[in-house]
Design an enzyme around this catalytic site. Structure first.
Site, PDB file in Angstrom:
ATOM      1  N   ASP A 187       0.515   4.314  -7.181  1.00  0.00           N
ATOM      2  CA  ASP A 187      -0.063   5.670  -7.212  1.00  0.00           C
ATOM      3  C   ASP A 187      -0.390   6.082  -8.652  1.00  0.00           C
ATOM      4  OD1 ASP A 187       0.020   5.770  -4.489  1.00  0.00           O
ATOM      5  OD2 ASP A 187       1.836   6.960  -4.360  1.00  0.00           O
ATOM      6  N   HIS A 236     -12.740   2.545  -6.963  1.00  0.00           N
ATOM      7  CA  HIS A 236     -12.597   2.985  -5.567  1.00  0.00           C
ATOM      8  C   HIS A 236     -13.742   3.922  -5.199  1.00  0.00           C
ATOM      9  CE1 HIS A 236     -10.647   3.063  -1.858  1.00  0.00           C
ATOM     10  NE2 HIS A 236      -9.748   4.008  -2.040  1.00  0.00           N
ATOM     11  N   ASP A 278       1.016  -0.780  -5.041  1.00  0.00           N
ATOM     12  CA  ASP A 278       0.222   0.421  -5.261  1.00  0.00           C
ATOM     13  C   ASP A 278       1.175   1.463  -5.861  1.00  0.00           C
ATOM     14  OD1 ASP A 278      -1.175   2.764  -5.068  1.00  0.00           O
ATOM     15  OD2 ASP A 278      -1.482   2.686  -2.897  1.00  0.00           O
ATOM     16  N   ASP A 323       0.900  10.411   2.361  1.00  0.00           N
ATOM     17  CA  ASP A 323       0.567   9.697   1.122  1.00  0.00           C
ATOM     18  C   ASP A 323       0.381  10.715  -0.011  1.00  0.00           C
ATOM     19  OD1 ASP A 323      -0.098   7.661  -0.602  1.00  0.00           O
ATOM     20  OD2 ASP A 323      -2.133   7.388   0.167  1.00  0.00           O
ATOM     21  N   GLU A 345      -3.397   4.762 -10.639  1.00  0.00           N
ATOM     22  CA  GLU A 345      -4.681   5.464 -10.538  1.00  0.00           C
ATOM     23  C   GLU A 345      -4.673   6.708 -11.422  1.00  0.00           C
ATOM     24  OE1 GLU A 345      -3.875   5.757  -6.274  1.00  0.00           O
ATOM     25  OE2 GLU A 345      -4.299   7.911  -6.380  1.00  0.00           O
ATOM     26  N   ARG A 365      -6.786   1.798 -11.932  1.00  0.00           N
ATOM     27  CA  ARG A 365      -7.724   2.216 -10.874  1.00  0.00           C
ATOM     28  C   ARG A 365      -8.337   3.539 -11.262  1.00  0.00           C
ATOM     29  NH1 ARG A 365      -5.472   3.078  -4.737  1.00  0.00           N
ATOM     30  NH2 ARG A 365      -6.640   4.939  -4.140  1.00  0.00           N
ATOM     31  N   LYS A 377      -0.200  12.863  -6.138  1.00  0.00           N
ATOM     32  CA  LYS A 377      -1.548  12.515  -5.693  1.00  0.00           C
ATOM     33  C   LYS A 377      -1.737  12.806  -4.202  1.00  0.00           C
ATOM     34  CE  LYS A 377      -2.058   9.215  -3.383  1.00  0.00           C
ATOM     35  NZ  LYS A 377      -2.300   7.787  -3.523  1.00  0.00           N
ATOM     36  N   SER A 406       0.811  -1.224   0.000  1.00  0.00           N
ATOM     37  CA  SER A 406       0.000   0.000   0.000  1.00  0.00           C
ATOM     38  C   SER A 406       0.843   1.271   0.000  1.00  0.00           C
ATOM     39  CB  SER A 406      -0.877  -0.038   1.260  1.00  0.00           C
ATOM     40  OG  SER A 406      -1.172   1.265   1.722  1.00  0.00           O
ATOM     41  N   GLY A 407       0.470   2.219  -0.839  1.00  0.00           N
ATOM     42  CA  GLY A 407       1.167   3.511  -0.847  1.00  0.00           C
ATOM     43  C   GLY A 407       0.981   4.255   0.464  1.00  0.00           C
ATOM     44  N   LEU A 408      -0.247   4.204   0.982  1.00  0.00           N
ATOM     45  CA  LEU A 408      -0.534   4.898   2.245  1.00  0.00           C
ATOM     46  C   LEU A 408       0.322   4.330   3.376  1.00  0.00           C
ATOM     47  CD1 LEU A 408      -2.266   6.716   4.136  1.00  0.00           C
ATOM     48  CD2 LEU A 408      -3.859   4.803   4.325  1.00  0.00           C
ATOM     49  N   ASN A 461      -4.108  11.093  -0.795  1.00  0.00           N
ATOM     50  CA  ASN A 461      -4.883   9.904  -0.445  1.00  0.00           C
ATOM     51  C   ASN A 461      -6.359  10.132  -0.764  1.00  0.00           C
ATOM     52  OD1 ASN A 461      -6.539   8.270   1.833  1.00  0.00           O
ATOM     53  ND2 ASN A 461      -4.718   7.166   1.185  1.00  0.00           N
ATOM     54  N   SER A 462      -7.027   9.073  -1.207  1.00  0.00           N
ATOM     55  CA  SER A 462      -8.422   9.175  -1.660  1.00  0.00           C
ATOM     56  C   SER A 462      -9.377   9.618  -0.556  1.00  0.00           C
ATOM     57  CB  SER A 462      -8.885   7.816  -2.185  1.00  0.00           C
ATOM     58  OG  SER A 462      -7.980   7.333  -3.126  1.00  0.00           O
TER      59      SER A 462
HETATM   60  C1  SPV Z   1      -3.469   2.562  -0.370  1.00  0.00           C
HETATM   61  O1  SPV Z   1      -3.556   1.607   0.403  1.00  0.00           O
HETATM   62  O2  SPV Z   1      -2.489   3.318  -0.408  1.00  0.00           O
HETATM   63  C2  SPV Z   1      -4.569   2.850  -1.280  1.00  0.00           C
HETATM   64  C3  SPV Z   1      -5.924   2.568  -0.873  1.00  0.00           C
HETATM   65  O3  SPV Z   1      -4.320   3.417  -2.327  1.00  0.00           O
HETATM   66  S1  SPV Z   1      -6.582   4.018  -0.231  1.00  0.00           S
HETATM   67  O4  SPV Z   1      -5.793   4.404   0.935  1.00  0.00           O
HETATM   68  O5  SPV Z   1      -7.930   3.684   0.095  1.00  0.00           O
HETATM   69  O6  SPV Z   1      -6.535   5.057  -1.249  1.00  0.00           O
HETATM   70 MG    MG Z   2      -2.545   4.335  -2.342  1.00  0.00          MG
END
Ligand code: SPV
Ligand code: MG
Length: 315
Positions: free
Chosen positions: A83, A185, A81, A54, A110, A154, A116, A42-44, A118-119
């Site tokens: 990004d 997402h 991930d 993130d 994505e 994504r 970017k 995971s990027g986060l 975080n979503s």
């Molecule tokens: C991540 O885990 O970094 C994701 C999922 O991209 S989210 O945090 O929901 O964007």
């Molecule tokens: Mg991410």
């Protein structure tokens, strides 16, 4: 089976499959130990475990370093991930080349603007043009050096406030450009949006979801909707934050380890997770048996010196 084809079979399997988050080698090992068949790097959580946001604060080569540790620590295939691909099509294809070289089974990108956010951050986020994003997908396809390398596209259309039909149009373009799967997402507190997307999706490519914000949806609903893969995206890191806070506060308050030992993993548990037994076995094979290692060699050198001194009659 290579890690590339292992991830491909998971994503393409008719069964609902699950990827669990890891952010370093240790969490990758714990994920494998729990029985998961694949890892979401995971990027986060990679960013957060480096103490970063993130927002692409870690460079792509720093992320690559971490994902190599993750990949080396486990037999499971890893979906990184990626990004936005860390820039344009060119940075993305450089990343894809390295990932293939290092045996990382796949990457997800994505359709947001670099850098970017975080979503789930509550602020307006910008999408790139779908044809620009399709170009990134094509560039990756032309660059990958393993035929089974998995490329997940994504769309953040719903995250950015667009409609389900707009998300579907983007997903169609990404599938046509060569993506192996579509990740849809959503940050809504229920699965309504993603289930609507799944109902209208052509089914041409597998669908992947990240139900972080709708955790109470029964998994069977995803199965019945024909979702291919569910990503549990950040739960190892979040669990470790809770545990680390608890123990840090407790030890700080008590100025003692009393009552802590039974509540946390033992040091032996660490040795077992990182497979100290393998090193011991390797030492038996590769270190000289008779001498028993360095200490004996040093003792032998000492004996020889003492003998030399004796022979000169000094002692
Ligand atoms: C991540 O885990 O970094 C994701 C999922 O991209 S989210 O945090 O929901 O964007
Ligand atoms: Mg991410």
């Amino acid at each position: 089976m290579s890690k590339f084809s292992a991830l491909r079979s998971l994503i393409e399997s008719p069964e609902l499959t699950f990827l669990m988050e890891a952010h370093n080698g240790l969490s990758a090992k714990i994920t494998e130990e729990a029985g998961f068949a694949g890892i979401w790097a995971s990027g986060l959580t990679i960013s957060a475990s480096l103490g970063l946001r993130d927002n692409n604060e870690a460079s792509w080569s720093q992320v690559l370093d971490v994902v190599e540790f993750i990949n080396d620590a486990t037999t499971l295939p890893v979906l990184l991930d990626g990004d936005t691909g860390y820039g344009n099509f060119n940075t993305f294809r450089l990343l894809v080349r390295k990932l293939c070289r290092h045996g990382i089974a796949g990457v997800c990108i994505e359709d947001k603007v670099f850098p970017k956010a975080n979503s789930f951050i509550d602020k307006a986020q910008e999408l790139v043009r779908p044809d620009e994003f399709a170009g990134k997908i094509r560039a990756a396809r032309d660059t990958q050096t393993n035929d089974d390398f998995v490329l997940v596209a994504r769309t953040e259309a719903l995250i950015c406030g667009e409609s389900v039909s707009s998300a579907l149009r983007r997903a169609d373009q990404y599938a046509a450009a060569g993506a192996d799967a579509i990740l849809i997402h959503s940050k809504k507190p229920t699965a309504v949006e993603v289930l609507e997307f799944a109902r209208l999706w052509s089914g041409e490519k597998p669908l992947i979801i990240v139900p972080t914000k709708y955790p109470d949806t029964p998994t069977d609903l995803f199965r019945d909707a024909g979702i291919s893969t569910v990503i549990w995206a950040n739960h190892n890191l979040r669990a470790s934050i809770t545990a680390m806070r608890d123990v840090s506060r407790r030890i700080h308050a008590m100025q003692s380890l009393h009552g802590v030992e039974g509540r946390i993993a033992g040091v032996d548990d660490i040795f077992q997770l990182v497979d100290n037994a393998e090193l011991e076995a390797a030492e038996n094979i590769y270190l000289p048996r008779a001498s028993g290692g360095r200490n004996d060699e040093a003792a032998a050198v000492r004996d020889i010196s003492v003998q030399a001194v004796d022979e000169r009659g000094v002692v």
